[in-house]
Scaffold this active site. Structure first.
Site, PDB file in Angstrom:
ATOM      1  N   ASP A  28       1.008   3.134   1.751  1.00  0.00           N
ATOM      2  CA  ASP A  28       0.398   1.853   2.096  1.00  0.00           C
ATOM      3  C   ASP A  28      -1.101   2.062   2.337  1.00  0.00           C
ATOM      4  O   ASP A  28      -1.521   3.051   2.953  1.00  0.00           O
ATOM      5  CB  ASP A  28       1.055   1.277   3.359  1.00  0.00           C
ATOM      6  N   ASN A  82       9.788  -7.410   5.006  1.00  0.00           N
ATOM      7  CA  ASN A  82       9.377  -8.720   5.505  1.00  0.00           C
ATOM      8  C   ASN A  82       9.758  -9.785   4.482  1.00  0.00           C
ATOM      9  O   ASN A  82       9.574  -9.589   3.282  1.00  0.00           O
ATOM     10  CB  ASN A  82       7.860  -8.737   5.737  1.00  0.00           C
ATOM     11  N   GLY A  88       6.556 -12.733   7.695  1.00  0.00           N
ATOM     12  CA  GLY A  88       5.178 -12.278   7.526  1.00  0.00           C
ATOM     13  C   GLY A  88       4.922 -11.542   6.229  1.00  0.00           C
ATOM     14  O   GLY A  88       4.013 -10.720   6.142  1.00  0.00           O
ATOM     15  N   HIS A  93       6.317  -9.481  -3.893  1.00  0.00           N
ATOM     16  CA  HIS A  93       7.083  -8.578  -4.770  1.00  0.00           C
ATOM     17  C   HIS A  93       7.891  -7.712  -3.810  1.00  0.00           C
ATOM     18  O   HIS A  93       7.297  -7.024  -2.963  1.00  0.00           O
ATOM     19  CB  HIS A  93       6.122  -7.734  -5.622  1.00  0.00           C
ATOM     20  N   HIS A  95       9.596  -5.300  -1.386  1.00  0.00           N
ATOM     21  CA  HIS A  95       9.265  -3.918  -1.021  1.00  0.00           C
ATOM     22  C   HIS A  95       9.859  -3.571   0.332  1.00  0.00           C
ATOM     23  O   HIS A  95       9.987  -4.434   1.209  1.00  0.00           O
ATOM     24  CB  HIS A  95       7.747  -3.699  -0.981  1.00  0.00           C
ATOM     25  N   HIS A  97       9.050  -1.176   3.583  1.00  0.00           N
ATOM     26  CA  HIS A  97       8.106  -0.308   4.268  1.00  0.00           C
ATOM     27  C   HIS A  97       8.919   0.868   4.802  1.00  0.00           C
ATOM     28  O   HIS A  97       9.957   0.659   5.450  1.00  0.00           O
ATOM     29  CB  HIS A  97       7.466  -1.029   5.469  1.00  0.00           C
TER      30      HIS A  97
HETATM   31  P1  AMP Z   1       4.008  -7.310   3.455  1.00  0.00           P
HETATM   32  O1  AMP Z   1       3.170  -7.952   4.518  1.00  0.00           O
HETATM   33  O2  AMP Z   1       5.392  -6.934   3.925  1.00  0.00           O
HETATM   34  O3  AMP Z   1       4.038  -8.144   2.194  1.00  0.00           O
HETATM   35  O4  AMP Z   1       3.336  -5.933   3.146  1.00  0.00           O
HETATM   36  C1  AMP Z   1       2.363  -5.747   2.162  1.00  0.00           C
HETATM   37  C2  AMP Z   1       1.785  -4.374   2.378  1.00  0.00           C
HETATM   38  O5  AMP Z   1       1.076  -3.990   1.214  1.00  0.00           O
HETATM   39  C3  AMP Z   1       0.797  -4.255   3.546  1.00  0.00           C
HETATM   40  O6  AMP Z   1       1.267  -3.279   4.477  1.00  0.00           O
HETATM   41  C4  AMP Z   1      -0.508  -3.825   2.878  1.00  0.00           C
HETATM   42  O7  AMP Z   1      -1.264  -2.920   3.649  1.00  0.00           O
HETATM   43  C5  AMP Z   1       0.000  -3.195   1.591  1.00  0.00           C
HETATM   44  N1  AMP Z   1      -0.942  -3.190   0.466  1.00  0.00           N
HETATM   45  C6  AMP Z   1      -1.673  -4.222   0.001  1.00  0.00           C
HETATM   46  N2  AMP Z   1      -2.409  -3.835  -1.053  1.00  0.00           N
HETATM   47  C7  AMP Z   1      -2.119  -2.522  -1.276  1.00  0.00           C
HETATM   48  C8  AMP Z   1      -2.547  -1.554  -2.229  1.00  0.00           C
HETATM   49  N3  AMP Z   1      -3.429  -1.842  -3.205  1.00  0.00           N
HETATM   50  N4  AMP Z   1      -2.048  -0.284  -2.140  1.00  0.00           N
HETATM   51  C9  AMP Z   1      -1.168   0.017  -1.161  1.00  0.00           C
HETATM   52  N5  AMP Z   1      -0.708  -0.856  -0.245  1.00  0.00           N
HETATM   53  C10 AMP Z   1      -1.180  -2.111  -0.294  1.00  0.00           C
END
Ligand code: AMP
Length: 111
Positions: A28, A82, A88, A93, A95, A97
Site C-alpha cells: 500500500d 472495506n 469507507g 476494485h 481488495h 488489506h
Molecule cells: P480502500 O479505502 O479500502 O479502497 O483502500 C484503498 C487503498 O489503496 C488505500 O489504503 C490507499 O493507500 C491505497 N492506494 C491508493 N493508490 C495506491 C497506489 N497507487 N499504490 C498502492 N496503494 C494505493
C-alpha cells in the site's frame, strides 16, 4: 479506469509482493501498519459483495501464500476489506488489506 486497474495493466508502478495469473499483491502506498499489503484479483469486481465465491476461495489460498512470503503467517496479521460508504472504500476494485508486522490496535471504529 481506477488506480488498481492501471496497476494491473502495467500503466502504474507498484511494489510487488506476489503475483499469479489471477491475483496480485503489492505494498500500500500509504501504510497503516509496519506491513501493509493489498491483494487484488486481476478481474474487476467492485467489492466483496460482487465477488464470485469460487474466486474468493482461490484468493484465500493466494493470501496464505502472500503472508508466508511476508513472514507474518505465524506472528499474526489482519485482513480487512472495506465495502461501500460506511465501510469507507475508496478504490472501487475489490481488495483485501493485509496488515501486520507489529501488534495492531483494535479500538472502537465508530465515534
Ligand atoms: P480502500 O479505502 O479500502 O479502497 O483502500 C484503498 C487503498 O489503496 C488505500 O489504503 C490507499 O493507500 C491505497 N492506494 C491508493 N493508490 C495506491 C497506489 N497507487 N499504490 C498502492 N496503494 C494505493
Amino acid at each position: 479506469m481506477n488506480v488498481f486497474e492501471k496497476i494491473i495493466k502495467g500503466d502504474l508502478p507498484c511494489k510487488k509482493v506476489l503475483e499469479n495469473e489471477q491475483f496480485l499483491a503489492f505494498y500500500d502506498i500509504a501504510p497503516k501498519a509496519p506491513i501493509h499489503v493489498l491483494a487484488i484479483p486481476k478481474q474487476s469486481f467492485k467489492d466483496f459483495n460482487e465477488m464470485p465465491k469460487e474466486l474468493l476461495a482461490e484468493m484465500s489460498v493466494f493470501i496464505l501464500e502472500v503472508v508466508e512470503v511476508l513472514g507474518i503467517k505465524e506472528s499474526g496479521y489482519r485482513l480487512i476489506t472495506n465495502i461501500g460508504a460506511d465501510g469507507g472504500q475508496e478504490v472501487p476494485h475489490f481488495h483485501y488489506h493485509i496488515l501486520g508486522g507489529g501488534k495492531l490496535n483494535w479500538e472502537k471504529l465508530v465515534k
